[in-house]
Design an enzyme around this catalytic site. Structure first.
Site, mmCIF file in Angstrom:
data_model
loop_
_atom_site.group_PDB
_atom_site.id
_atom_site.type_symbol
_atom_site.label_atom_id
_atom_site.label_comp_id
_atom_site.label_asym_id
_atom_site.label_seq_id
_atom_site.Cartn_x
_atom_site.Cartn_y
_atom_site.Cartn_z
ATOM 1 N N ASP A 131 0.838 -1.198 0.000
ATOM 2 C CA ASP A 131 0.000 0.000 0.000
ATOM 3 C C ASP A 131 0.874 1.248 0.000
ATOM 4 O OD1 ASP A 131 -2.838 1.143 0.447
ATOM 5 O OD2 ASP A 131 -1.583 2.225 1.884
ATOM 6 N N TYR B 39 4.044 9.554 -0.618
ATOM 7 C CA TYR B 39 4.999 8.937 0.316
ATOM 8 C C TYR B 39 6.444 9.080 -0.176
ATOM 9 C CZ TYR B 39 0.786 6.667 2.246
ATOM 10 O OH TYR B 39 -0.457 6.407 2.776
ATOM 11 N N LYS C 183 -1.990 6.237 -4.646
ATOM 12 C CA LYS C 183 -3.062 7.206 -4.353
ATOM 13 C C LYS C 183 -2.812 8.537 -5.041
ATOM 14 C CE LYS C 183 -3.288 4.983 0.180
ATOM 15 N NZ LYS C 183 -1.927 4.703 0.665
ATOM 16 N N HIS D 86 -6.805 10.021 -2.492
ATOM 17 C CA HIS D 86 -6.187 9.930 -1.168
ATOM 18 C C HIS D 86 -7.022 10.618 -0.087
ATOM 19 C CE1 HIS D 86 -1.939 9.423 0.708
ATOM 20 N NE2 HIS D 86 -2.859 9.286 1.626
HETATM 21 N N1 LIG Z 1 -4.902 6.800 3.319
HETATM 22 C C1 LIG Z 1 -4.312 7.504 4.255
HETATM 23 O O1 LIG Z 1 -4.537 8.716 4.399
HETATM 24 C C2 LIG Z 1 -3.354 6.837 5.173
HETATM 25 C C3 LIG Z 1 -2.983 7.473 6.377
HETATM 26 C C4 LIG Z 1 -2.125 6.784 7.230
HETATM 27 C C5 LIG Z 1 -1.635 5.525 6.884
HETATM 28 N N2 LIG Z 1 -1.998 4.954 5.688
HETATM 29 C C6 LIG Z 1 -1.511 3.606 5.293
HETATM 30 O O2 LIG Z 1 -1.559 2.731 6.421
HETATM 31 C C7 LIG Z 1 -0.241 2.231 6.686
HETATM 32 C C8 LIG Z 1 -0.058 1.955 8.158
HETATM 33 O O3 LIG Z 1 -0.321 3.077 8.943
HETATM 34 P P1 LIG Z 1 0.754 3.774 9.905
HETATM 35 O O4 LIG Z 1 2.085 3.669 9.287
HETATM 36 O O5 LIG Z 1 0.224 5.114 10.232
HETATM 37 O O6 LIG Z 1 0.641 2.980 11.256
HETATM 38 P P2 LIG Z 1 0.715 1.483 11.856
HETATM 39 O O7 LIG Z 1 0.912 0.470 10.820
HETATM 40 O O8 LIG Z 1 -0.458 1.401 12.759
HETATM 41 O O9 LIG Z 1 1.994 1.607 12.800
HETATM 42 C C9 LIG Z 1 3.279 1.676 12.304
HETATM 43 C C10 LIG Z 1 4.226 1.689 13.506
HETATM 44 O O10 LIG Z 1 4.131 0.436 14.195
HETATM 45 C C11 LIG Z 1 5.411 -0.154 14.323
HETATM 46 N N3 LIG Z 1 5.191 -1.615 14.231
HETATM 47 C C12 LIG Z 1 4.778 -2.329 13.153
HETATM 48 N N4 LIG Z 1 4.657 -3.623 13.450
HETATM 49 C C13 LIG Z 1 5.009 -3.768 14.760
HETATM 50 C C14 LIG Z 1 5.094 -4.866 15.623
HETATM 51 N N5 LIG Z 1 4.793 -6.092 15.215
HETATM 52 N N6 LIG Z 1 5.510 -4.647 16.907
HETATM 53 C C15 LIG Z 1 5.807 -3.397 17.330
HETATM 54 N N7 LIG Z 1 5.759 -2.307 16.546
HETATM 55 C C16 LIG Z 1 5.347 -2.475 15.257
HETATM 56 C C17 LIG Z 1 6.225 0.413 13.176
HETATM 57 O O11 LIG Z 1 7.591 0.424 13.512
HETATM 58 P P3 LIG Z 1 8.784 0.041 12.483
HETATM 59 O O12 LIG Z 1 8.424 0.498 11.116
HETATM 60 O O13 LIG Z 1 9.943 0.798 13.052
HETATM 61 O O14 LIG Z 1 8.967 -1.444 12.590
HETATM 62 C C18 LIG Z 1 5.671 1.843 13.121
HETATM 63 O O15 LIG Z 1 6.270 2.657 14.115
HETATM 64 C C19 LIG Z 1 0.666 3.325 6.120
HETATM 65 O O16 LIG Z 1 1.992 2.873 5.918
HETATM 66 C C20 LIG Z 1 -0.058 3.653 4.834
HETATM 67 O O17 LIG Z 1 0.191 2.666 3.859
HETATM 68 C C21 LIG Z 1 -2.859 5.595 4.851
#
Ligand SMILES: NC(=O)c1ccc[n+]([C@@H]2O[C@H](COP(=O)([O-])OP(=O)(O)OC[C@H]3O[C@@H](n4cnc5c(N)ncnc54)[C@H](OP(=O)(O)O)[C@@H]3O)[C@@H](O)[C@H]2O)c1
Length: 336
Positions: free
Chosen positions: A78, A83, A108, A141
């Site tokens: 994704d 990004y 997006k 997006h």
């Molecule tokens: N459409 C939108 O507007 C929008 C907005 C936000 C996000 N997104 C999408 O959603 C994805 C995920 O959201 P997000 O990046 O905000 O948050 P998330 O996936 O909820 O959290 C990411 C964080 O969790 C840590 N993490 C991941 N797996 C873990 C585990 N097993 N144990 C402990 N820590 C862990 C990662 O650390 P490390 O990376 O250091 O391992 C990072 O700090 C984004 O990458 C993007 O693709 C879309």
């Protein structure tokens, strides 16, 4: 209370259906103990239920994360134009040697490209950077259009009426540049505002924030009823709240009972709610961990759902203020 994935079920009354691709001898047993590996979209395409998210995966990290994910068995990435890591992702996909048609690739359209004339060039830029001829899914997006070249000057007309942008996205499907189109960050009012138009292709998904702190049960239920598949972003609470999420007593208790990790409990819960889940990590061991999902027994699923929905909802991400909009993007009574 929200009904979870319980036993032999298809995704209720909707065009999106749960699919179980794992081969098994005792089909009945498989259905009641495994979560869906894919969902069926209105187009007939199958979208993998777990993706690697790559937002905030910085240069140098993004490529190795995608390589690790593909090695671990992910087939869904994704990404997004904004990004700024599409080139690295494209290279990692190419270097993996996995055929393009076995990987689900999402990007997006950024807010500055909603003018119909700008949609195709923006898409072309993503395609070039990713080194691919098509995307599996292309999302609007945000339901917010900025004037080109600005990053906070609202284009009121295209924000109030996203249909001209959508029509151009439909054209991209017909041209074969994208296989499915969808939306992101649309609340119910905004979905209705868009889908009241004579759409050629309905949104395949709506990608929204869903996590323990912002579980949005009404939106999940509404989407289920209307056959709109949701994708859970920031599923672990994002950078700032992941630690807090994994420390939730119910999450820890379920992890201990099932002998799985807290992150696996939360990621499984998202799929069991009937959503695609997009955990982001650049850490190979976590990437490995996050793709292993398990059906939670009904009582434990209900317990987690209750814990998530009993506290006041709190979004982890809302750029309304930093974009100087003067209104809340997520307000159901949006002013435009
Ligand atoms: N459409 C939108 O507007 C929008 C907005 C936000 C996000 N997104 C999408 O959603 C994805 C995920 O959201 P997000 O990046 O905000 O948050 P998330 O996936 O909820 O959290 C990411 C964080 O969790 C840590 N993490 C991941 N797996 C873990 C585990 N097993 N144990 C402990 N820590 C862990 C990662 O650390 P490390 O990376 O250091 O391992 C990072 O700090 C984004 O990458 C993007 O693709 C879309």
């Amino acid at each position: 209370m929200l009904a979870g994935f319980k036993g032999l079920k298809t995704y209720v009354g909707s065009t999106a259906q749960w699919l179980h691709k794992q081969p098994c001898s005792g089909l009945q047993r498989n259905y009641s103990t495994k979560l869906p590996s894919h969902y069926l979209l209105p187009s007939g395409h199958q979208i993998p239920s777990v993706a690697l998210g790559v937002w905030k995966a910085s240069p140098g990290d993004a490529g190795q994360a995608v390589a690790a994910a593909l090695k671990a068995g992910y087939r869904h990435i994704d990404g997004a134009w904004t990004y700024r890591n599409e080139e690295e992702i494209g290279k990692a996909i190419k270097n993996s040697g996995i055929p393009r048609d076995q990987i689900w690739l999402t990007s997006k359209l950024w807010n500055t490209f909603h003018a119909p004339v700008d949609v195709e060039p923006a898409l072309d830029e993503s395609l070039t950077r990713l080194g691919t001829e098509y995307l599996d899914l292309y999302l609007m997006h945000w339901p917010i259009a900025f004037k080109k070249g600005s990053n906070n000057e609202l284009d009121v007309a295209l924000t109030a009426d996203p249909y001209p942008t959508w029509k151009k996205l439909e054209e991209m499907v017909d041209k074969g540049k994208v296989r499915n189109i969808g939306i992101s960050n649309f609340n119910i009012a905004r979905v209705v505002n868009l889908t009241a138009n004579p759409l050629k292709y309905k949104p395949a998904v709506n990608q929204v924030e869903l996590n323990f702190w912002s579980p949005q049960p009404e939106l999940v239920e509404w989407a289920r009823k209307h056959g709109l598949l949701l994708e859970s972003y920031s599923p672990l609470g994002g950078n700032n709240q992941v630690k807090e999420t994994l420390d939730v007593p119910e999450v820890k208790e379920i992890a201990q009972k099932l002998n799985i990790t807290p992150a696996q409990v939360v990621i499984s819960w998202h799929v069991q709610r009937g959503t695609v889940v997009l955990p982001k990590s650049v850490t190979p061991s976590r990437i490995d961990e996050n793709i292993k999902i398990f059906a939670l027994p009904d009582d434990l699923f209900d317990k987690l759902e209750a814990a998530a929905t009993v506290h006041p909802p709190q979004r982890t991400f809302n750029p309304s203020k930093s974009w100087g909009l003067g209104f809340d993007i997520f307000d159901e009574d949006w002013p435009l």
